[in-house]
Design an enzyme around this catalytic site. Sequence first.
Site, PDB file in Angstrom:
ATOM      1  N   GLY A 127      -0.105  13.969  -3.572  1.00  0.00           N
ATOM      2  CA  GLY A 127      -1.567  13.893  -3.602  1.00  0.00           C
ATOM      3  C   GLY A 127      -2.001  12.706  -4.435  1.00  0.00           C
ATOM      4  N   ARG A 140       3.647 -28.849  -6.642  1.00  0.00           N
ATOM      5  CA  ARG A 140       3.613 -29.364  -8.021  1.00  0.00           C
ATOM      6  C   ARG A 140       2.292 -30.006  -8.406  1.00  0.00           C
ATOM      7  NH1 ARG A 140       9.292 -32.264  -7.126  1.00  0.00           N
ATOM      8  NH2 ARG A 140       8.177 -32.699  -5.211  1.00  0.00           N
ATOM      9  N   LEU A 164       3.239  12.573   0.928  1.00  0.00           N
ATOM     10  CA  LEU A 164       3.868  13.597   1.763  1.00  0.00           C
ATOM     11  C   LEU A 164       2.815  14.564   2.305  1.00  0.00           C
ATOM     12  CD1 LEU A 164       6.638  14.749   2.722  1.00  0.00           C
ATOM     13  CD2 LEU A 164       6.475  16.348   0.814  1.00  0.00           C
ATOM     14  N   ASP A 165       1.809  14.840   1.482  1.00  0.00           N
ATOM     15  CA  ASP A 165       0.756  15.803   1.857  1.00  0.00           C
ATOM     16  C   ASP A 165      -0.023  15.375   3.099  1.00  0.00           C
ATOM     17  OD1 ASP A 165      -0.050  13.793  -0.178  1.00  0.00           O
ATOM     18  OD2 ASP A 165      -2.053  14.502   0.390  1.00  0.00           O
ATOM     19  N   ASN A 180      -4.650 -10.097  -4.430  1.00  0.00           N
ATOM     20  CA  ASN A 180      -4.564  -9.539  -3.070  1.00  0.00           C
ATOM     21  C   ASN A 180      -4.071  -8.086  -3.125  1.00  0.00           C
ATOM     22  OD1 ASN A 180      -2.096 -10.524  -4.004  1.00  0.00           O
ATOM     23  ND2 ASN A 180      -1.365 -11.204  -2.015  1.00  0.00           N
ATOM     24  N   GLY A 213       1.652   2.972  -2.542  1.00  0.00           N
ATOM     25  CA  GLY A 213       1.268   3.875  -3.645  1.00  0.00           C
ATOM     26  C   GLY A 213       2.052   3.570  -4.912  1.00  0.00           C
ATOM     27  N   LYS A 214       2.422   2.301  -5.069  1.00  0.00           N
ATOM     28  CA  LYS A 214       3.225   1.896  -6.236  1.00  0.00           C
ATOM     29  C   LYS A 214       2.472   2.109  -7.548  1.00  0.00           C
ATOM     30  CE  LYS A 214       3.580  -2.208  -4.355  1.00  0.00           C
ATOM     31  NZ  LYS A 214       3.106  -1.998  -2.984  1.00  0.00           N
ATOM     32  N   THR A 218      -9.581  -5.081   0.791  1.00  0.00           N
ATOM     33  CA  THR A 218     -10.470  -5.655   1.803  1.00  0.00           C
ATOM     34  C   THR A 218     -11.309  -4.613   2.528  1.00  0.00           C
ATOM     35  OG1 THR A 218      -8.708  -5.448   3.417  1.00  0.00           O
ATOM     36  CG2 THR A 218      -8.876  -7.569   2.279  1.00  0.00           C
ATOM     37  N   SER A 259       5.420  12.081  -4.181  1.00  0.00           N
ATOM     38  CA  SER A 259       4.010  12.194  -4.562  1.00  0.00           C
ATOM     39  C   SER A 259       3.309  13.081  -3.528  1.00  0.00           C
ATOM     40  CB  SER A 259       3.382  10.795  -4.610  1.00  0.00           C
ATOM     41  OG  SER A 259       1.996  10.912  -4.754  1.00  0.00           O
ATOM     42  N   GLN A 303       2.454  -5.835  -3.003  1.00  0.00           N
ATOM     43  CA  GLN A 303       2.787  -5.948  -1.573  1.00  0.00           C
ATOM     44  C   GLN A 303       4.092  -5.182  -1.285  1.00  0.00           C
ATOM     45  OE1 GLN A 303       1.907  -9.306  -3.161  1.00  0.00           O
ATOM     46  NE2 GLN A 303      -0.122  -8.447  -2.872  1.00  0.00           N
ATOM     47  N   GLY A 309      -3.859  -4.158  -4.325  1.00  0.00           N
ATOM     48  CA  GLY A 309      -4.889  -3.172  -4.635  1.00  0.00           C
ATOM     49  C   GLY A 309      -4.199  -1.884  -5.042  1.00  0.00           C
ATOM     50  N   HIS A 310      -4.193  -1.596  -6.321  1.00  0.00           N
ATOM     51  CA  HIS A 310      -3.516  -0.391  -6.794  1.00  0.00           C
ATOM     52  C   HIS A 310      -4.555   0.653  -7.177  1.00  0.00           C
ATOM     53  CE1 HIS A 310       0.288  -2.934  -7.743  1.00  0.00           C
ATOM     54  NE2 HIS A 310       0.161  -2.649  -6.472  1.00  0.00           N
ATOM     55  N   ASP A 330       0.815  -1.227   0.000  1.00  0.00           N
ATOM     56  CA  ASP A 330       0.000   0.000   0.000  1.00  0.00           C
ATOM     57  C   ASP A 330       0.845   1.272   0.000  1.00  0.00           C
ATOM     58  OD1 ASP A 330      -2.227  -1.685   0.245  1.00  0.00           O
ATOM     59  OD2 ASP A 330      -1.990  -1.719   2.420  1.00  0.00           O
TER      60      ASP A 330
HETATM   61  P1  IMP Z   1      -2.478 -12.798   1.656  1.00  0.00           P
HETATM   62  O1  IMP Z   1      -1.489 -12.219   0.700  1.00  0.00           O
HETATM   63  O2  IMP Z   1      -3.895 -12.588   1.252  1.00  0.00           O
HETATM   64  O3  IMP Z   1      -2.178 -14.224   1.985  1.00  0.00           O
HETATM   65  O4  IMP Z   1      -2.320 -11.995   3.047  1.00  0.00           O
HETATM   66  C1  IMP Z   1      -1.151 -12.099   3.852  1.00  0.00           C
HETATM   67  C2  IMP Z   1      -0.818 -10.752   4.493  1.00  0.00           C
HETATM   68  O5  IMP Z   1      -0.408  -9.845   3.488  1.00  0.00           O
HETATM   69  C3  IMP Z   1      -2.007 -10.086   5.186  1.00  0.00           C
HETATM   70  O6  IMP Z   1      -1.529  -9.376   6.305  1.00  0.00           O
HETATM   71  C4  IMP Z   1      -2.524  -9.107   4.160  1.00  0.00           C
HETATM   72  O7  IMP Z   1      -3.210  -8.027   4.724  1.00  0.00           O
HETATM   73  C5  IMP Z   1      -1.216  -8.671   3.527  1.00  0.00           C
HETATM   74  N1  IMP Z   1      -1.362  -8.194   2.150  1.00  0.00           N
HETATM   75  C6  IMP Z   1      -1.517  -8.935   1.039  1.00  0.00           C
HETATM   76  N2  IMP Z   1      -1.594  -8.156  -0.041  1.00  0.00           N
HETATM   77  C7  IMP Z   1      -1.464  -6.892   0.379  1.00  0.00           C
HETATM   78  C8  IMP Z   1      -1.407  -5.631  -0.298  1.00  0.00           C
HETATM   79  O8  IMP Z   1      -1.501  -5.511  -1.516  1.00  0.00           O
HETATM   80  N3  IMP Z   1      -1.254  -4.545   0.507  1.00  0.00           N
HETATM   81  C9  IMP Z   1      -1.117  -4.640   1.845  1.00  0.00           C
HETATM   82  N4  IMP Z   1      -1.141  -5.788   2.505  1.00  0.00           N
HETATM   83  C10 IMP Z   1      -1.314  -6.918   1.778  1.00  0.00           C
END
Ligand code: IMP
Length: 432
Positions: free
Chosen positions: A416, A144, A333-334, A39, A16-17, A302, A414, A225, A41-42, A14
């Site tokens: 904003g 496998r 930074l803001d 998993n 901000g990539k 989530t 960045s 991640q 979220g961009h 998270d």
């Molecule tokens: P999983 O990747 O769903 O197995 O989650 C394992 C851990 O990684 C958990 O703490 C998630 O909240 C965290 N996590 C997985 N993907 C992200 C992401 O994109 N941003 C922030 N935390 C993540």
Amino acid sequence: MKKNIVILGTQWGDEGKGKIVDCLTSDGSYVVRYQGGHNAGHTLVVNEKKIILHLVPSGLLHNNVTGIIANGVVVSPLELIKEIKMLEENNVFTRKRLFISNSAPLILQYHIEMDIAREKRLGINLLGTTGRGIGPAYEDKIARRALRVGDLKNEKVLSSRLEKIVEYYNHQLVSFYKHKSIDYKIILKDLLPIIDIIHDMIQDTTYILHNAIKDNKKIIFEGAQGTFLDIDHGSYPYVTSSNSTIGGVMTGTGIGPKNLDYIIGVTKAYSTRVGYGPFPTELFDDIDKHFFKKGHEFGSTTGRKRRTGWLDAVSLCRAVKINSLSSLCITKLDVLDGLKEIKICTSYQNSQTLNPTSFLENNDWDSIKPVYETYPGWTKKTLGINKIKDLPYEARNYINRIEEITQVPIDIISTGPDRSDIILVRDLFYMK
Ligand code: IMP
């Protein structure tokens, strides 16, 4: 000329990539996802419209960019189609310029059910996963037994392998986890119309990338991640199941290290983490409320509230070394605007060692106490500033101190959420 750039997270995700990838991508480039799955979220804000991508590479928002979902990614076909269609509703058409590795493992319903069932069974000791089936899908890969994207091309083989693997999962889900069972025929029925759509996107993406390198194309590798969620280098077991550090680029694409020209580590101007696990600089006070409110700190995958804290420069220095970072990019930074004082954690203390080199040194995480340097904050807004000289003196001071501690230059700041809220400190290669 830096051609091939890796953009990865230095914290717990998270950072901000997505926005930085979007900013560095220009027409004709390739943008590559190499690890993780949906998993991630961009969040991108384009013309004041918020677009959240979980699986499709962020750079694809530019036309004439080729997107690659490489072999290191675990692919949910359902999510893939959802995103392709959502982008089309926003006039972004990707079907002819997005390629998916035939060797990427699939995420199917049984992985998601297993992820949920396991978390439920762990009770208060849960990991706090995103519930997207990431861990079970990577387990199948290592064991496998995974079905892979290429397997979608042969319906007969797919059907028989699916039946067997669902039997294997149902045994555990029902007998051990007392969870509901899965019907492989439903999975197959849902997959068939998707296969028609993505059939021609399924390719040998390693070969495509080798050709892109030969043709002197620009390639952006988009990390998901962050460093401390890495399966090997993170706060195990509170990690994700892939290598979100630099090694993941090579294993997840089939590109060698000599083909990587520049590695940018993205870090928030403070820290956040979702899910459970150690977080040395975590705050529980009004500053946490400030970060949460001003930084909109809830997960884009989530919707959970993110934990927040001051910048942890001890961990950041470790991330610099693990990933061989060429430079840093500071985001949000803001969000620090209006704070009276700002802190940076520059060392730790605990009862056993006076100066632990990392919070990962031993498992006694709770005993680790951050030691801070304190700096004056600023009242002037930095939101939307585009030139470093326009930043308040105190903000420049903060940025300089991060450079001094980490010993790597800061190339991008960045200021904003919008695409245009950015300071390009150095005139980096092919930025627009
Ligand atoms: P999983 O990747 O769903 O197995 O989650 C394992 C851990 O990684 C958990 O703490 C998630 O909240 C965290 N996590 C997985 N993907 C992200 C992401 O994109 N941003 C922030 N935390 C993540």
